[in-house]
Motif scaffolding. Sequence first.
Motif, PDB file in Angstrom:
ATOM      1  N   ASP A  77     -16.300  -7.148  22.084  1.00 14.08           N
ATOM      2  CA  ASP A  77     -14.962  -7.610  22.449  1.00 14.08           C
ATOM      3  C   ASP A  77     -14.070  -6.502  23.001  1.00 14.08           C
ATOM      4  OD1 ASP A  77     -15.882 -10.030  21.413  1.00 14.08           O
ATOM      5  OD2 ASP A  77     -15.128  -9.562  19.410  1.00 14.08           O
ATOM      6  N   THR A 132     -11.170  -6.982  26.481  1.00 14.22           N
ATOM      7  CA  THR A 132      -9.798  -6.697  26.061  1.00 14.22           C
ATOM      8  C   THR A 132      -9.223  -5.489  26.793  1.00 14.22           C
ATOM      9  OG1 THR A 132     -10.330  -7.599  23.882  1.00 14.22           O
ATOM     10  CG2 THR A 132      -8.350  -6.231  24.055  1.00 14.22           C
ATOM     11  N   ASP A 135     -11.689 -11.803  24.714  1.00 16.17           N
ATOM     12  CA  ASP A 135     -10.433 -11.084  24.924  1.00 16.17           C
ATOM     13  C   ASP A 135      -9.534 -11.299  23.702  1.00 16.17           C
ATOM     14  OD1 ASP A 135      -7.942 -10.162  25.711  1.00 16.17           O
ATOM     15  OD2 ASP A 135      -7.930 -11.225  27.631  1.00 16.17           O
ATOM     16  N   TRP A 136      -9.184 -10.218  23.013  1.00 12.17           N
ATOM     17  CA  TRP A 136      -8.341 -10.344  21.816  1.00 12.17           C
ATOM     18  C   TRP A 136      -7.007  -9.617  21.975  1.00 12.17           C
ATOM     19  CZ3 TRP A 136      -8.374  -5.867  18.287  1.00 12.17           C
ATOM     20  CH2 TRP A 136      -9.293  -4.875  18.642  1.00 12.17           C
ATOM     21  N   ARG A 137      -6.471  -9.625  23.186  1.00 14.49           N
ATOM     22  CA  ARG A 137      -5.188  -8.963  23.412  1.00 14.49           C
ATOM     23  C   ARG A 137      -4.080  -9.534  22.547  1.00 14.49           C
ATOM     24  NH1 ARG A 137      -4.457  -9.591  29.703  1.00 14.49           N
ATOM     25  NH2 ARG A 137      -5.751 -11.413  29.212  1.00 14.49           N
TER      26      ARG A 137
END
Length: 484
Positions: free
Chosen positions: A336, A340, A358-360
């Motif tokens: 991930d 990101t 995507d862990w924005r």
Amino acid sequence: MLLSRFIRISITGSMLAACFLLVGAGEVSLANKPNVVLFFIDDLGYGDLSCTGAMGYTTPNLDKMAAEGSRFTNFLAAQAVCSASRASLLTGCYPNRIGISGALGPLSPVGLNPSEETLPELLKEQGYATGIFGKWHLGDKPAFLPLQHGFDEYYGVPYSHDMWPLHPDQARANYPPLFLIDGNKPTKEVKTLDDASQLTPGFTDRAISFIRRHKNRPFFLYIPHPLPHVPLAASSRFRGKSRLGLFGDVLMELDWSVGQVMQELKQQGIDRNTLVIFISDNGPWLNYGDHAGSAGGLREGKGTTFEGGHRVPCLVRWPGVVPAGRVSNKLLTTMDILPTVARLGGARLPSQRIDGVDWRALLKGDESVTPRDHFYYYYRKNSLEAVRKGDWKLIFAHPGRTYEGFMPGQGGKPGPNTENRAFPLALYDLRRDPGERYDVREQHPEIVAELEKLAEEARDDLGDDLQKRTGRNNRVAGSVAQVR
């Protein structure tokens, strides 16, 4: 073929960088693109920082980083072994999707495929300077080295520093001499433990130089420290300083390295525009005993698909963006990082399929989102040994490594372990049982059925050697024949 691709990448990257410097592009203007510093530590266990329970030494710089940023407690390495984990980090893929497994040895005929688009390649398109100082381990042939995969600068070791003639457990392996590589050129040979003791300070010095030389443009700085992978070695400045012996000395020196980099960012006035990530490639190599780390109460360690092999520390700091003092229990993985960081830098994603998410939003503090809800635990070449969804983890019957029941080694020599213990089918509730000790299959047959269905999706996509099944979407590793 490789030369023409390398020239094309270099020219394209330069032209694009010039364009972005002139006009800006993408969702983030060049002036606002964050610098990224990524520490990737080798064989660091979940319990090896003082903020995660380590005893006998302290890691004040990392503890400060956790206090000033966020700590993610359910962060998993994509595989619990070196080359596979590193391939995942740089490509955003399950390593078995791209044909990388295990730990590639010296003179390996395979490496990271040139067709795979890496995080530094994507960021270079956005005007980033890119540097790696530390351990590579994705192929030591010239065609597979970092400068051919998007990095502007490289200084480090091409593979694990125990793959050398002097290792006490591998003296009969007939390994070639181990050389530090500068760019594409072998330089100084690592002949002794005294030479190995200079790895951490040497890579730290190069990282600081990189920051100073690129402070006026966005940069991606990758620092994959080779230690505390055995053989352990600490410089004279730290040797004998901890109450835990050499392992503690090494951790104190790694903590110092992080502190030096963080201090340099502040001195150059770019601290508040720099995202710093600190993670490990897999859990501890437990049969090395007093030269190994701690899985922090989790089951097993490196080379297993239990949590002690996969779950690693994850600290993230970015003042004013990442919340300070937060602890998040959301499930995340090394895969991930690519989507990101690429999106934060205004970059596109790879054209081929990736597995990272995507862990924005979560990174910036939105705990209402759940970027990832499941994970596939693959090991060996392509064996699906477990699957997780939420807090539930289903272990499939498989032969695997275990350290349990064996006396660990001392003084740098390994104790025994077995690679072929027969593990049975089992269901674990990681919320109540993170040590994976209590099989609750009989109480939750509906959960077993749900996870079995998820596993079937993985087998169709990626295959499963345990069931002699081939996936529909696997790609191949790079080969020497391919890149000639």
